[in-house]
Design a protein around this motif. Sequence first.
Motif, short mmCIF file in Angstrom:
data_model
loop_
_atom_site.label_atom_id
_atom_site.label_comp_id
_atom_site.label_asym_id
_atom_site.label_seq_id
_atom_site.Cartn_x
_atom_site.Cartn_y
_atom_site.Cartn_z
N PRO A 57 16.99 155.18 -1.80
CA PRO A 57 18.11 154.87 -2.71
C PRO A 57 18.42 153.37 -2.83
O PRO A 57 18.68 152.90 -3.94
N GLU A 58 18.38 152.60 -1.71
CA GLU A 58 18.69 151.17 -1.82
C GLU A 58 17.61 150.42 -2.61
O GLU A 58 17.91 149.52 -3.39
N TYR A 59 16.35 150.81 -2.40
CA TYR A 59 15.26 150.13 -3.11
C TYR A 59 15.30 150.48 -4.60
O TYR A 59 14.91 149.67 -5.45
N LYS A 60 15.79 151.69 -4.89
CA LYS A 60 15.95 152.10 -6.29
C LYS A 60 17.04 151.26 -6.95
O LYS A 60 16.87 150.81 -8.10
N ASP A 61 18.15 151.01 -6.24
CA ASP A 61 19.20 150.15 -6.78
C ASP A 61 18.66 148.74 -7.06
O ASP A 61 18.97 148.13 -8.08
N ILE A 62 17.87 148.23 -6.12
CA ILE A 62 17.27 146.90 -6.29
C ILE A 62 16.38 146.91 -7.54
O ILE A 62 16.44 146.00 -8.38
N ASP A 66 30.59 133.77 -13.28
CA ASP A 66 30.08 133.63 -14.65
C ASP A 66 28.68 134.21 -14.84
O ASP A 66 28.09 134.04 -15.92
N TYR A 67 28.13 134.83 -13.82
CA TYR A 67 26.76 135.36 -13.88
C TYR A 67 26.76 136.83 -13.47
O TYR A 67 26.28 137.16 -12.37
N PRO A 68 27.29 137.73 -14.30
CA PRO A 68 27.44 139.13 -13.84
C PRO A 68 26.14 139.79 -13.37
O PRO A 68 26.15 140.50 -12.36
N GLU A 69 25.02 139.54 -14.07
CA GLU A 69 23.76 140.19 -13.63
C GLU A 69 23.30 139.62 -12.29
O GLU A 69 22.79 140.35 -11.44
N TYR A 70 23.46 138.31 -12.13
CA TYR A 70 23.02 137.69 -10.87
C TYR A 70 23.91 138.13 -9.71
O TYR A 70 23.47 138.23 -8.57
N LYS A 71 25.17 138.42 -10.04
CA LYS A 71 26.10 138.93 -9.03
C LYS A 71 25.68 140.33 -8.59
O LYS A 71 25.69 140.65 -7.40
N ASP A 72 25.28 141.17 -9.56
CA ASP A 72 24.79 142.51 -9.21
C ASP A 72 23.56 142.41 -8.31
O ASP A 72 23.41 143.17 -7.35
N ILE A 73 22.65 141.49 -8.66
CA ILE A 73 21.45 141.29 -7.83
C ILE A 73 21.85 140.88 -6.42
O ILE A 73 21.35 141.42 -5.44
N TYR A 74 22.80 139.94 -6.34
CA TYR A 74 23.27 139.48 -5.02
C TYR A 74 23.82 140.65 -4.21
O TYR A 74 23.50 140.82 -3.02
N LYS A 75 24.64 141.48 -4.88
CA LYS A 75 25.28 142.59 -4.17
C LYS A 75 24.27 143.62 -3.65
O LYS A 75 24.34 144.02 -2.49
N VAL A 76 23.35 144.06 -4.49
CA VAL A 76 22.44 145.14 -4.03
C VAL A 76 21.48 144.63 -2.97
O VAL A 76 21.15 145.35 -2.03
N LEU A 77 21.03 143.39 -3.10
CA LEU A 77 20.10 142.86 -2.09
C LEU A 77 20.82 142.63 -0.77
O LEU A 77 20.30 142.95 0.31
N THR A 78 22.05 142.11 -0.85
CA THR A 78 22.85 141.92 0.37
C THR A 78 23.11 143.26 1.05
O THR A 78 22.93 143.42 2.26
N ASN A 79 23.47 144.26 0.24
CA ASN A 79 23.72 145.60 0.76
C ASN A 79 22.48 146.17 1.46
O ASN A 79 22.56 146.74 2.55
N SER A 80 21.32 145.97 0.83
CA SER A 80 20.08 146.51 1.39
C SER A 80 19.71 145.79 2.69
O SER A 80 19.25 146.41 3.65
N ILE A 81 19.94 144.47 2.75
CA ILE A 81 19.66 143.73 3.99
C ILE A 81 20.62 144.18 5.09
O ILE A 81 20.21 144.45 6.22
#
Lengths: 252, 252
Positions: free
Chosen positions: A234-239, B232-247
Amino acid sequence: MITVTIIGAGNVAFHLCKAIYSCNELQLQQIYNRSEFTAEFDVFESHKTHNIKDLMEAAIYIISVSDNSVATVANSLPFENKLVVHTTGSVGMTDLPSKNRRGVFYPLQTFSKSKNVDFSKIPLCLEAENEADLEFLKEIASKLSESMYEIDSDQRKAIHLAAVYVNNFTNHLFYVADTLCKDKKIPFEILKPLVEETVDKIKHLNPLSSQTGPAKRKDSKTIETHLAQLTDYPEYKDIYKVLTNSILKTYE
Amino acid sequence: MITVTIIGAGNVAFHLCKAIYSCNELQLQQIYNRSEFTAEFDVFESHKTHNIKDLMEAAIYIISVSDNSVATVANSLPFENKLVVHTTGSVGMTDLPSKNRRGVFYPLQTFSKSKNVDFSKIPLCLEAENEADLEFLKEIASKLSESMYEIDSDQRKAIHLAAVYVNNFTNHLFYVADTLCKDKKIPFEILKPLVEETVDKIKHLNPLSSQTGPAKRKDSKTIETHLAQLTDYPEYKDIYKVLTNSILKTYE
């Protein structure tokens, strides 16, 4: 000889000590750390001190401690009007107390004690409150590295954030790929030439022109297939989803 | 001399033609493409054909067309019981029609016509329906590259997906970092030593051990600061969140 004192005993402090120690035009005056030094610091034995009152005169004091401790350590220094800089990407110059002349000496690299780096290739990001100190930082930087930049605190915050994307997040993507391979009994080794080419490409093209893959070419069939493969992750899918979405938006 | 015919005129076909052309033990028999060839193929002039009926006898036919066209092109071949392979990560071997002997010859690399690659370092992923054909694919592969793997269709699908993470997604992270830097008038150049070190590290350590950064050390203060910078970067914020969450999940 320019005398330099390092305050702290982490990864950055260690590599900075090594670089200064092996530079003929800089003199490592002291290394101060409140607690014990790790074994790697044994080579600097005669320079080590645990007592902040033993700090001698030096042309510059470089604080290289954890981000959240920079201000506290700077405040504890028992002197005034000296040049005191820190090495941290995420801390502003003016977070240092004003009792000393303030500056930043930020080496933009990832450091581990066990991994050698060529310090001469590391971009050194410099900032100082006054022009004379900035020139002095440039002089020191030029003795340690071929690469230096004048970077203000606002820019440095952006670099620190960008570094998280190109280093921390990129490494995590390698980990994801490693996991996907291992689960199918494929050695991660097989992906390394691709990883190297990915980096080699941005030497010749900018990242916008280097982009390839299903999201870039709006290949929704392949994207669907990949998402179906990620059901158990699931986490890799979100990524996968957010990065695909961001690439789609970039090239829409 | 082993005769090889290439079907298709994309990036993979081009680099494969070049590698075969410069190999003393393989003979580039023909290159077939339904439509026009790009200028890069001029060097193979005498081998080019647009007429499928002109296809001559060859020891192997390598189909290198877009993923969605592989089956159609394979169906259109006017012969039977020859060795026909494709070069695609995401297409199964049995998606080829059974009228010919089927196999896969998948070079795991990203290709652009304008960028030279050292073909001898590219991992070649091989699969064939029968043992004799697999041995023959290995023989050809050994003449083109130092690196080959027996990979079945299920494994190849996983590799193709993993490659999206280490190449497409990684490159997009470079683009995000490039954008964050440019918006603060910082040259992307400054990040390149860090990018190189990120890749160099996984030569010595696995990606799990190489991980550093705020998510790895659960530094929620820095994470909050970074997220605030990304308003000001909503997509980059989403990327930051999911990758941080996965780490965070990886090291919890």
